[in-house]
Design a protein around this motif. Structure first.
Motif, short mmCIF file in Angstrom:
data_model
loop_
_atom_site.label_atom_id
_atom_site.label_comp_id
_atom_site.label_asym_id
_atom_site.label_seq_id
_atom_site.Cartn_x
_atom_site.Cartn_y
_atom_site.Cartn_z
N VAL A 1 44.73 24.61 -15.00
CA VAL A 1 43.69 25.61 -14.80
C VAL A 1 44.01 26.87 -15.59
O VAL A 1 45.16 27.11 -15.99
CB VAL A 1 43.52 25.98 -13.30
N LEU A 2 42.96 27.67 -15.79
CA LEU A 2 43.09 29.00 -16.37
C LEU A 2 42.90 30.01 -15.25
O LEU A 2 41.86 30.04 -14.60
CB LEU A 2 42.05 29.22 -17.47
N MET A 3 43.92 30.83 -14.99
CA MET A 3 43.85 31.86 -13.96
C MET A 3 43.22 33.11 -14.54
O MET A 3 43.61 33.57 -15.62
CB MET A 3 45.26 32.19 -13.43
N ILE B 1 42.25 36.77 -7.72
CA ILE B 1 42.50 35.75 -8.74
C ILE B 1 41.62 34.53 -8.48
O ILE B 1 41.51 34.07 -7.34
CB ILE B 1 43.98 35.34 -8.76
N TYR B 2 40.99 34.02 -9.53
CA TYR B 2 40.23 32.78 -9.49
C TYR B 2 40.78 31.86 -10.58
O TYR B 2 41.54 32.30 -11.46
CB TYR B 2 38.74 33.03 -9.74
N SER B 3 40.40 30.59 -10.52
CA SER B 3 40.85 29.65 -11.57
C SER B 3 39.71 28.74 -11.99
O SER B 3 38.84 28.41 -11.19
CB SER B 3 42.04 28.82 -11.07
N GLN C 1 47.81 30.42 -17.78
CA GLN C 1 47.56 29.00 -17.52
C GLN C 1 48.56 28.49 -16.48
O GLN C 1 49.71 28.93 -16.43
CB GLN C 1 47.70 28.21 -18.81
N ASP C 2 48.11 27.55 -15.64
CA ASP C 2 48.98 27.00 -14.60
C ASP C 2 48.53 25.59 -14.27
O ASP C 2 47.43 25.17 -14.65
CB ASP C 2 48.94 27.87 -13.35
N SER D 1 48.86 30.60 -5.59
CA SER D 1 49.50 31.08 -6.81
C SER D 1 51.01 31.12 -6.60
O SER D 1 51.51 30.88 -5.49
CB SER D 1 48.98 32.49 -7.16
N VAL E 1 44.03 31.17 -4.08
CA VAL E 1 43.25 31.17 -5.33
C VAL E 1 42.14 30.12 -5.20
O VAL E 1 42.43 28.95 -4.91
CB VAL E 1 44.14 30.85 -6.55
N VAL F 1 39.48 27.61 -6.71
CA VAL F 1 39.25 26.84 -7.94
C VAL F 1 37.74 26.66 -8.08
O VAL F 1 37.10 26.08 -7.20
CB VAL F 1 39.95 25.47 -7.89
#
Length: 612
Positions: free
Chosen positions: A487-489, A496-498, A571-572, A593, A599, A601
């Motif tokens: 995902v992109l944080m 924070i969203y992803s 990125q995570d 997180s 967070v 998704v």
């Protein structure tokens, strides 16, 4: 006490016998091309013999009887006392369809019912070297239950009989399957009966369709999702070894913790702690990778079902089609493999029904009378690519646009503005079909819509390429697993969203002087393409930031947009957890997180629905 009371034993039988039957189905399709192959005959014989043995232990009498007759037939075939022909193969295919049906009843905890008498008689006749027409001609199956004098006559016999000698009412009932109404019997003309005979003769000339029971085997197999998985013991050994290493590392970490707790602190102790934490991080990553590999299954386990499906559909349509499978050893996560079944059934059936031409049409075009549908899989990076390719008539964009307008799915003005690729994408619209008449194979306009919906649910995408007169290729791109999601944080204020990385194309800065308004809506030009600019805060119901600084260029299906956010975190790789009892629109689930913060998704497709 019945063996059915032992649920675990029954489940083990159904799992193993189900795998055997799927292998038998695929081998039968090969056997039809090579009827004298001794290895194939022996494999199918062993399959029925093994299923019969397990069924006998469970006291499934009717299943034992059916498998025993089929086993006897293959015993004669492998000893070369009989030669496999089309009528015999139709009966065998019908038998496997009945076995699928019986498995379904056993799965529900019931003893399976008996196979149709016509099928058992057809198998007996095949064993004795006789032919029973009703087993291979389901078109008149309903009439076979009420024998008529004319039914026992062959077409050649009928050709020798004058029109005045024929029992037209009996013949009508034998062909159509229902008796003529009393008021119409007097009006039943020679022309009507002659037309009925012509249809019967045409059915006899073209390849005979498989019995209805055989065709029903496919949904029965597809309807059940396995709750078991086959794993190589070497992978389990690797997991066990890694678990042991993690246990040792944990013990070392506990010792270091106790040393720190007692007040000891020096450079060597800190260095040891850093080393142990590094080792634990590496071992946990390896364990995660090993567990994910244990969930990976070869796509061939699903692909092998479609050879039988393609064979049955092509026989029903009077076509000659071969399904070629490539890359069956390619592995994908079990959860994705299960969800792939329905989309691939639709795509294979469509390729045979819509894509491949009839034998007459292919011959007239100078093509090989046998059509080829190629089903392949390969791994590209962290994605799996599945292609369904046919050498048929291809898709004509202008005809697709006309059908879409005719069905009211788009306006004529919208159709005139579509590119070739956009026109091909119209086949995924709900209610779209190029067939004027509904059949049990196609025409309802739901198949391709289901395909696209299911693929998007798996965070995948689907693409079409087609050349009129030469065939079409449908490409499906899917992640290898859904358990761990890259995902992109990103941030909106402090939250924070992803976003799944699979739908992110690039990151661009948002500059006020580059934002243009089209129809009152903000857009940006990226490499000559005008792309809508959407404020993520507005989409999820938050207060919009005055000046978002970062744009995330995303693609969902064939729609592109830029999401305006405050900043990026990075990125995570996360594991998504569903939100029990609640499903906000545009939210796929939640994760944590590295700091332990919640967070969300985001589900891009739902988020931008109706906004573009």
């Amino acid at each position: 006490m019945s063996a059915f009371s032992d649920v675990e034993l029954l489940q083990d039988f159904l799992t193993e016998a189900g795998d055997l039957l799927e292998d038998v189905d695929s081998k039968l399709v090969e056997l039809e091309q090579s009827p004298e192959d001794a290895d194939l005959l022996a494999t199918v014989f062993r399959g029925f013999h093994t299923i019969k043995g397990g069924a006998g232990f469970l006291e499934a009498t009717h299943l034992v009887e059916l498998c025993h007759k089929t086993e006897n037939l293959f015993d004669l075939l492998r000893s070369k006392k009989l030669v496999l022909d089309a009528e015999m193969m139709d009966s065998i295919m019908a038998a496997t369809g009945e076995v699928h049906r019986m498995f379904g009843e056993m799965r529900n905890g019931h003893q399976p019912g008996a196979a149709p008498t016509e099928l058992l008689e057809a198998l007996d006749a095949a064993i004795e070297g006789r032919t029973v027409a009703t087993a291979a001609a389901p078109v008149v199956q309903a009439a076979a239950e009420a024998p008529a004098p004319s039914q026992s006559k062959t077409l050649n016999d009928l050709a020798q009989i004058s029109e005045d000698d024929l029992d037209w009412a009996g013949l009508y009932e034998a062909v159509v399957g229902v008796p003529p109404r009393e008021l119409e019997q007097a009006a039943l003309s020679t022309d009507m009966a002659t037309e009925a005979i012509s249809k019967q003769a045409a059915a006899a000339v073209r390849p005979k369709a498989p019995p209805p029971k055989a065709k029903a085997a496919q949904p029965a197999a597809a309807a059940q999702k396995e709750n078991t998985i086959r794993v190589d013991t070497a992978r389990f050994d690797q997991i066990l070894n890694l678990s042991g290493e993690i246990g040792l590392t944990k013990n070392r970490l506990n010792c270091l913790f106790q040393a720190f707790a007692s007040g000891a602190s020096n450079e060597e102790l800190i260095k040891s702690l850093d080393t142990v934490v590094g080792q634990l991080d590496m071992l946990v990553s390896d364990l995660q990778s090993a567990v994910m590999k244990a969930r990976m299954q070869p796509v061939g386990r699903v692909f092998q079902k479609y050879s039988r499906l393609a064979r049955d559909v092509s026989r029903q349509l009077g076509k000659d089609v071969e399904l070629v499978i490539e890359g069956a050893e390619t592995e994908v996560d079990k959860s994705i493999l299960e969800e792939l079944n329905d989309p691939l059934i639709h795509l294979v059936r469509n390729a045979v029904d819509h894509g491949i031409e009839t034998i007459t049409d292919r011959t007239a075009c100078g093509k090989n009378p046998k059509g080829i549908v190629n089903l392949s899989a390969r791994q590209t990076g962290d994605h799996i690519v599945i292609e369904i390719q046919d050498d048929g008539r291809g898709m004509r964009p202008e005809i697709i646009r006309e059908k879409a307008v005719e069905k009211g799915l788009i306006s004529a003005e919208e159709a005139g503005q579509l590119s070739v690729q956009e026109s091909l994408q119209l086949i995924f619209l709900p209610g779209f079909s190029t067939k004027d008449q509904i059949s049990d194979i196609s025409g309802r306009g739901v198949g391709m819509d289901v395909v696209k919906t299911n693929i998007q649910r798996l965070n995948g995408r689907i693409e079409i390429q087609s050349e009129p007169g030469h065939g079409s290729t449908i490409t499906i791109l899917l992640p290898l697993t859904l358990a761990i999601l890259p995902v992109l944080m990103l941030k909106l204020e402090e939250q924070i969203y992803s976003l799944p990385l699979s739908c992110v194309r690039e990151i661009i800065p948002i500059e006020e002087d580059k934002v243009q308004y089209v129809g009152g809506k903000p857009t940006m030009v990226v490499r000559g393409e005008v792309i809508p600019l959407l404020d993520l805060a507005t989409l999820i119901g938050r207060e919009s930031a005055p000046t978002p600084k970062v744009g995330v260029l995303t693609i969902s299906g064939n729609k592109a947009c830029i999401l305006a956010v405050d900043s990026l975190v990075g990125q995570d790789e996360v594991m998504i957890k569903p939100l029990d009892g609640v499903k906000p629109k545009g939210v796929a689930g939640a994760t944590l997180s590295g700091e332990g913060l919640l967070v969300l998704v985001l589900e891009l497709r739902e988020l931008i629905e109706g906004k573009l």
